[in-house]
Enzyme design. Sequence first.
Site, PDB file in Angstrom:
ATOM      1  N   SER A 551     -64.663 -69.624  13.114  1.00 36.89           N
ATOM      2  CA  SER A 551     -65.331 -70.786  12.526  1.00 36.89           C
ATOM      3  C   SER A 551     -66.421 -70.304  11.572  1.00 36.89           C
ATOM      4  O   SER A 551     -66.117 -69.614  10.606  1.00 36.89           O
ATOM      5  CB  SER A 551     -65.888 -71.683  13.630  1.00 36.89           C
ATOM      6  OG  SER A 551     -66.304 -72.918  13.126  1.00 36.89           O
ATOM      7  N   HIS A 666     -59.405 -77.137  16.416  1.00 30.71           N
ATOM      8  CA  HIS A 666     -60.326 -76.086  16.007  1.00 30.71           C
ATOM      9  C   HIS A 666     -60.331 -74.911  16.978  1.00 30.71           C
ATOM     10  O   HIS A 666     -60.792 -73.828  16.638  1.00 30.71           O
ATOM     11  CB  HIS A 666     -61.732 -76.664  15.861  1.00 30.71           C
ATOM     12  CG  HIS A 666     -62.668 -75.761  15.122  1.00 30.71           C
ATOM     13  ND1 HIS A 666     -62.350 -75.186  13.904  1.00 30.71           N
ATOM     14  CD2 HIS A 666     -63.921 -75.306  15.422  1.00 30.71           C
ATOM     15  CE1 HIS A 666     -63.359 -74.428  13.487  1.00 30.71           C
ATOM     16  NE2 HIS A 666     -64.305 -74.485  14.390  1.00 30.71           N
TER      17      HIS A 666
END
Length: 695
Positions: A551, A666
């Site tokens: 991320s 995610h």
Amino acid sequence: MHAFTPDSYTALMTSPSSTQTDEFLWLEDIDGAEQLEWARQHNAKTVQRYAQSPAFERLEKGILEVLDSDDRIPMVRKIGPLFYNFWRDKKNPKGLWRRTTLAEYRKPQPEWETVLDLDALAEADKENWVWHGAQCLQPEYKRCLVSLSRGGADANVVREFDLELKQFVEGGFTLPEAKSNVAWKDIDHLYVATDFGPGSMTSSSYPRIVKEWKRGTPLDSAPTVYEGSADDMTVSAWRDNTPGFERDFVSRQMDFYDSETWLRHADGRLAKVDVPDDSNTEVTREWMLVEPRSPWTVGGTTYKPGSLLAARFDDYMAGQREITVLFEPDDTTALDDHSWTRNHLILNVMHDVVNKLEVLTPQAGDWKRESLGGAPELSTIAAGGIDEDENDDYFLTVSGFLQPTTLYIGTIGKGEPEPLKDSPGFFDASRYRVSQHFATSKDGTRVPYFEISPKNLQADGKNPTLQYAYGGFEISLQPSYSGAIGRAWLEQGGVYVVANIRGGGEYGPRWHQAALQENRLRTCEDFAAVSEHLIARNITSPQHLGAMGGSNGGLLMGNMLTLYPKLYGAIVSEVALLDMRRYTHLSAGASWIAEYGDPDQPEEWAWIQAFSPYENAKKGQPYPPALFTTSTRDDRVGPVHARKMYAKLAAMGYDASFYENMEGGHSAATDNKESAFMDALGYAYLWKHIGRTPT
């Protein structure tokens, strides 16, 4: 009062500072048939090269055994009189929502009552459901709002659930798939912020309108409670149903760190809670706690960023400004967390990223302070109240890089907590040691890092070393046990390093703010300083040093590739932001402008460009091999960044690899099996390039 913690394109992309063609813009069509086929083809190449060997299969199997182990601690949350747990294992890959009593939970092998079988639900609905939690209506705790994600995306379907009957409520509250903010007001009313149609979402892809929805009425007829602007991040509303302290609140989140909150009166009037926009603020019973991120002057006194301040909420709303300082940071100390019990407040304080706990008891003037204990050397201790409305019971966990987690239960004021459950050890920790070191960054800043290595480590510069960091959004990386890292890295002969670089929260808001926006390159400088320190200590050398992050940490990895390529033998970038010129127009990217800046503003693009890996990738550089992993269903960062970065590097002739899981959101995985594969792929990639094939 907390932020959420990331048609086809045929035209030319124009940067704020220059005009150029982005030849990989076509990959931004996330679900296009041609784009998905492209992803599958490149997935196959990566699997063929790195994930089709007996060594990879052993690596994957070892990680999956950790994730599926029946001996893991089933962490619980008290809802009403019972304790609830969500559990995944080999038999239940999507998971069981289950419950038990405290007396039963104390047993080595508790008896569990299944509340919701997600595997059975997914089969019945023909959907790849991923559990995203439940909100239950207090104080009766008979009804819940269950959030389910298709394939792991942030967007949820919300359904009303009956805890007594253990089934969804026929004709009950239901919301279609969206990035919704939903909360109970009472049994017949919800506060709902969702996708109400065109114009109802912000540029960050979150709701900008919140309504009060009455049971049995159409959602589109619900009256509006509050409406934010398209440039806000999101809005929400909720009711605190604590008996005797029932209050309604409305919040406007302008960006990731700035928000406004109002107390909503019965007639709909809003009274602003007059605290700094950049503070974390919460109200519990009679108390309001405020954590300012910048200096706050009120009542003639200035309070430090990172402090924890208390005031009586009703008095504060009436204009009084009597504030008590509960915590004040210094150069090496920061507040990590806090949690209420019925009569006390537990503080978790970090000193050089190592914890200690304090118990504060409200009283006139300074609150009473007592120690609740400190963590063993170079480990993490955390405590939280079990039921802040009912009692002073708390759970406490102790964990370290080499210390499997132990769960304790205690009652404040009634002696030492008692051990409740132990996590098993998944590797022989006696062979390793943990040490903390400090590197000096480019501007002279002292940067801590943890090193986990064999006790018989030879400082010969040849040790395969994996360096990991995050460095953003005020998130701290603390010592914690990972059986997967133990098996996949340490037992294979590697050294594991966690770098506590700026951008994180290890030293409070100042540590985070030091690497915001125009100062973002400090995260890279800090990470490079740790790498150089490891090399100078002869722990490793560039050809044996690998870097990994996900991320925001994946963005860091992209920058280490393009800015410091000679320091590393290989890099793994997971679910990352990489195209910082386009990021605000991709998925939820606009919500992070407060962290990175706005590339559509020429003066900001001037410095954002310096940390945009996609922009800065050039031919003829000494880039090490790099792997980019992502997920089609990641609607937070999105797969576009990894697709384009990989495509650009491959077109330039670099040794780059790519893998896009078609599910997973995610986290890039929907279940333990997918998680084990994705983890194993990253570790196998690094072993291939900086060490040797794992055994």
